[in-house]
Write an enzyme that holds these catalytic residues in place. Sequence first.
Site, PDB file in Angstrom:
ATOM      1  N   GLN A 111     -59.395  82.009-125.243  1.00 57.88           N
ATOM      2  CA  GLN A 111     -60.243  83.149-124.900  1.00 57.88           C
ATOM      3  C   GLN A 111     -61.064  83.614-126.110  1.00 57.88           C
ATOM      4  O   GLN A 111     -62.174  84.117-125.957  1.00 57.88           O
ATOM      5  CB  GLN A 111     -59.374  84.297-124.365  1.00 57.88           C
ATOM      6  N   LYS A 126     -54.823  87.566-123.748  1.00 58.82           N
ATOM      7  CA  LYS A 126     -54.366  87.151-122.416  1.00 58.82           C
ATOM      8  C   LYS A 126     -53.046  87.842-122.157  1.00 58.82           C
ATOM      9  O   LYS A 126     -52.336  88.223-123.085  1.00 58.82           O
ATOM     10  CB  LYS A 126     -54.153  85.629-122.372  1.00 58.82           C
ATOM     11  N   GLY A 165     -58.491  90.120-114.259  1.00 60.56           N
ATOM     12  CA  GLY A 165     -57.701  89.232-113.414  1.00 60.56           C
ATOM     13  C   GLY A 165     -57.639  87.808-113.938  1.00 60.56           C
ATOM     14  O   GLY A 165     -58.335  87.428-114.875  1.00 60.56           O
ATOM     15  N   ASP A 166     -56.790  87.035-113.315  1.00 61.34           N
ATOM     16  CA  ASP A 166     -56.679  85.583-113.527  1.00 61.34           C
ATOM     17  C   ASP A 166     -55.857  85.095-112.323  1.00 61.34           C
ATOM     18  O   ASP A 166     -55.848  85.783-111.283  1.00 61.34           O
ATOM     19  CB  ASP A 166     -55.992  85.266-114.870  1.00 61.34           C
ATOM     20  N   SER A 377     -67.353  90.722-117.008  1.00 57.51           N
ATOM     21  CA  SER A 377     -66.384  91.768-117.365  1.00 57.51           C
ATOM     22  C   SER A 377     -66.940  92.636-118.494  1.00 57.51           C
ATOM     23  O   SER A 377     -66.802  93.862-118.480  1.00 57.51           O
ATOM     24  CB  SER A 377     -65.062  91.147-117.828  1.00 57.51           C
TER      25      SER A 377
HETATM   26  P1  NDP Z   1     -56.516  82.468-107.952  1.00 56.49           P
HETATM   27  O1  NDP Z   1     -55.142  82.993-108.049  1.00 56.49           O
HETATM   28  O2  NDP Z   1     -57.554  83.249-107.235  1.00 56.49           O
HETATM   29  O3  NDP Z   1     -56.517  81.004-107.341  1.00 56.49           O
HETATM   30  C1  NDP Z   1     -55.804  79.976-107.934  1.00 56.49           C
HETATM   31  C2  NDP Z   1     -55.980  78.725-107.104  1.00 56.49           C
HETATM   32  O4  NDP Z   1     -55.486  77.615-107.836  1.00 56.49           O
HETATM   33  C3  NDP Z   1     -55.192  78.761-105.821  1.00 56.49           C
HETATM   34  O5  NDP Z   1     -55.835  77.981-104.857  1.00 56.49           O
HETATM   35  C4  NDP Z   1     -53.863  78.142-106.243  1.00 56.49           C
HETATM   36  O6  NDP Z   1     -53.128  77.576-105.170  1.00 56.49           O
HETATM   37  C5  NDP Z   1     -54.325  77.074-107.186  1.00 56.49           C
HETATM   38  N1  NDP Z   1     -53.288  76.817-108.186  1.00 56.49           N
HETATM   39  C6  NDP Z   1     -52.768  77.702-109.072  1.00 56.49           C
HETATM   40  N2  NDP Z   1     -51.815  77.135-109.821  1.00 56.49           N
HETATM   41  C7  NDP Z   1     -51.732  75.865-109.407  1.00 56.49           C
HETATM   42  C8  NDP Z   1     -50.944  74.778-109.796  1.00 56.49           C
HETATM   43  N3  NDP Z   1     -50.038  74.877-110.787  1.00 56.49           N
HETATM   44  N4  NDP Z   1     -51.156  73.597-109.142  1.00 56.49           N
HETATM   45  C9  NDP Z   1     -52.079  73.493-108.149  1.00 56.49           C
HETATM   46  N5  NDP Z   1     -52.854  74.508-107.728  1.00 56.49           N
HETATM   47  C10 NDP Z   1     -52.682  75.662-108.353  1.00 56.49           C
HETATM   48  O7  NDP Z   1     -56.971  82.217-109.479  1.00 56.49           O
HETATM   49  P2  NDP Z   1     -58.438  82.076-110.069  1.00 56.49           P
HETATM   50  O8  NDP Z   1     -59.337  81.418-109.099  1.00 56.49           O
HETATM   51  O9  NDP Z   1     -58.805  83.387-110.635  1.00 56.49           O
HETATM   52  O10 NDP Z   1     -58.172  81.120-111.311  1.00 56.49           O
HETATM   53  C11 NDP Z   1     -58.284  79.703-111.216  1.00 56.49           C
HETATM   54  C12 NDP Z   1     -58.452  79.123-112.614  1.00 56.49           C
HETATM   55  O11 NDP Z   1     -59.652  79.657-113.210  1.00 56.49           O
HETATM   56  C13 NDP Z   1     -57.343  79.448-113.607  1.00 56.49           C
HETATM   57  O12 NDP Z   1     -57.217  78.366-114.503  1.00 56.49           O
HETATM   58  C14 NDP Z   1     -57.879  80.643-114.365  1.00 56.49           C
HETATM   59  O13 NDP Z   1     -57.292  80.774-115.634  1.00 56.49           O
HETATM   60  C15 NDP Z   1     -59.349  80.268-114.470  1.00 56.49           C
HETATM   61  N6  NDP Z   1     -60.297  81.338-114.711  1.00 56.49           N
HETATM   62  C16 NDP Z   1     -60.354  82.446-113.908  1.00 56.49           C
HETATM   63  C17 NDP Z   1     -61.308  83.415-114.133  1.00 56.49           C
HETATM   64  C18 NDP Z   1     -61.457  84.592-113.242  1.00 56.49           C
HETATM   65  O14 NDP Z   1     -62.424  85.347-113.435  1.00 56.49           O
HETATM   66  N7  NDP Z   1     -60.614  84.800-112.245  1.00 56.49           N
HETATM   67  C19 NDP Z   1     -62.238  83.313-115.266  1.00 56.49           C
HETATM   68  C20 NDP Z   1     -62.143  82.092-116.002  1.00 56.49           C
HETATM   69  C21 NDP Z   1     -61.193  81.151-115.721  1.00 56.49           C
HETATM   70  P3  NDP Z   1     -51.772  78.266-104.659  1.00 56.49           P
HETATM   71  O15 NDP Z   1     -52.227  79.433-103.829  1.00 56.49           O
HETATM   72  O16 NDP Z   1     -51.081  77.232-103.880  1.00 56.49           O
HETATM   73  O17 NDP Z   1     -51.012  78.694-105.884  1.00 56.49           O
HETATM   74  O1  2IT Z   2     -59.933  83.217-118.251  1.00 60.80           O
HETATM   75  C1  2IT Z   2     -60.757  84.156-118.150  1.00 60.80           C
HETATM   76  O2  2IT Z   2     -61.800  84.157-118.814  1.00 60.80           O
HETATM   77  C2  2IT Z   2     -60.461  85.227-117.214  1.00 60.80           C
HETATM   78  N1  2IT Z   2     -59.456  85.159-116.520  1.00 60.80           N
HETATM   79  C3  2IT Z   2     -61.379  86.408-117.127  1.00 60.80           C
HETATM   80  C4  2IT Z   2     -61.076  87.394-118.209  1.00 60.80           C
HETATM   81  C5  2IT Z   2     -61.820  88.706-118.115  1.00 60.80           C
HETATM   82  O3  2IT Z   2     -61.517  89.549-118.970  1.00 60.80           O
HETATM   83  O4  2IT Z   2     -62.674  88.911-117.251  1.00 60.80           O
END
Ligand code: NDP
Ligand code: 2IT
Length: 445
Positions: A111, A126, A165-166, A377
Amino acid sequence: MTYVEEVMERVKKFNPGEPEFHQAVQEVLDSVAPAVEAHEEEYRKVKLLERLIEPERSISFQVPWVDDNGDVQINRGYRIQFSSALGPYKGGLRFHPTVNRSIMNFLGFEQIFKNALTGQAIGGAKGGSNFDPKGKSEREIIAFCHSFMTELFKYIGPNEDVPAGDIGVGAREIGYLYGQYKRITNQFEGALTGKGLLYGGSLVRKEATGYGLVYITEEMLKAHGKTIEGATVAVSGSGNVATYTVEKAQQMGAKVVTVSDSNGYIYDPDGINLDVVKEIKELRRGRISEYINAVPTAQYVHGKSVWEDVVCDIALPCASQNELKLEYAEGLVERGCYAVCEGANMPTTREATDFLLEKGILFLPGKASNAGGVAVSALEMSQNSMRKRRSFEDVDSELHEIMKDIWEQVRSAAADYGQPCNYVMGANIAGFRKVVKAMREQGWV
Ligand code: NDP
Ligand code: 2IT
């Protein structure tokens, strides 16, 4: 031993049993080695790398809560405040059973450099918990979030540390966390981002990571005489990032053929129907397998990863770390995939990344390509400070500009170091240079 090798040894020695953290640090250190070499004497003297790999503050705490049977449950909460060189600590909270110190450290470390690339004044952090939101009632989620914040509030604030969130933490959880923060502190202020639109949230934050991923993917493709329009795109995941990646890719004329969750994946030869995905995931909080009830012409493949069989031009992994392994990368390339852009954090293993780079596949690392979420954010933080509300178009166009700017930083840093198509190196060096400059200008504190 070189300075970089010494520091890698140190990471392993002081953080044993943390493979994801080691992986993230190794990748950054390998990338920045040439930039470090040029200043080795100075950097050794100020212990630059030793400091970058050590969180400024690392908090772990007990989270007790009462389940629907009246039994007390206990989870472990974390907040890793990695670097404040560029601004208040900033980064998401992950609620997932796999959360441990290694996952927290890797995400917090990445990050720092991602946030640097956004050009916003935000440091790297984080947090999260090994709490599993799956199968929990609404009341249990509230109980957990309130208990989590009852400890976390001591360490956060709009000028100190601003979580978001994440995985497992979306607008619903941020709402519960924010409600408790407000009760305890008596302050209505921007201590969290990704809030609901009625109480200080920003338009486009929900969409930002996915939209930003597609914007920067298009920049990279354009630079190589290609475009996403008309391309076949494979997406993994079906959460926040995946959903809005599909939405923007479709708006830009791509055909998206897959989405997935940890149980399996959907292949829809006619292109994913996003209304169906949103209905299942956002409204009903169901499983992606339910897609075929609404779209019987699609296929649900249980127990396999998207990356095992899909045929696509562009792969956008948006689920979790290390989901795209070497054998899958080999298959993707064999089947004609020419670009991989990471929506998730570190979804590609090191072996797969090296293979893709070697094969000349266009590859964008998450710390550049998923930075749109944290960038918006930061725009939410500034709106909160000004008590101002910006329109969707206004925030979206700034997000687009930020992603173009990140692309330019990554492209030019890669070129500066003589590896014009190695955007892993470009992203790491560009982020690293900014953090180091800020530390130097602050007297290396
Ligand atoms: P969500 O919780 O909204 O969705 C996660 C998705 O990934 C679900 O479909 C989940 O399936 C699947 N998943 C999670 N863990 C696993 C695993 N171990 N194996 C297979 N599938 C998995 O999370 P986000 O969409 O927010 O985050 C997704 C990725 O993006 C993460 O790596 C996060 O760190 C990254 N990220 C998120 C940001 C954000 O703004 N939200 C910003 C930048 C990066 P299931 O429901 O079955 O667990
Ligand atoms: O991995 C990421 O960059 C996030 N989950 C978003 C972090 C944030 O502060 O919006």
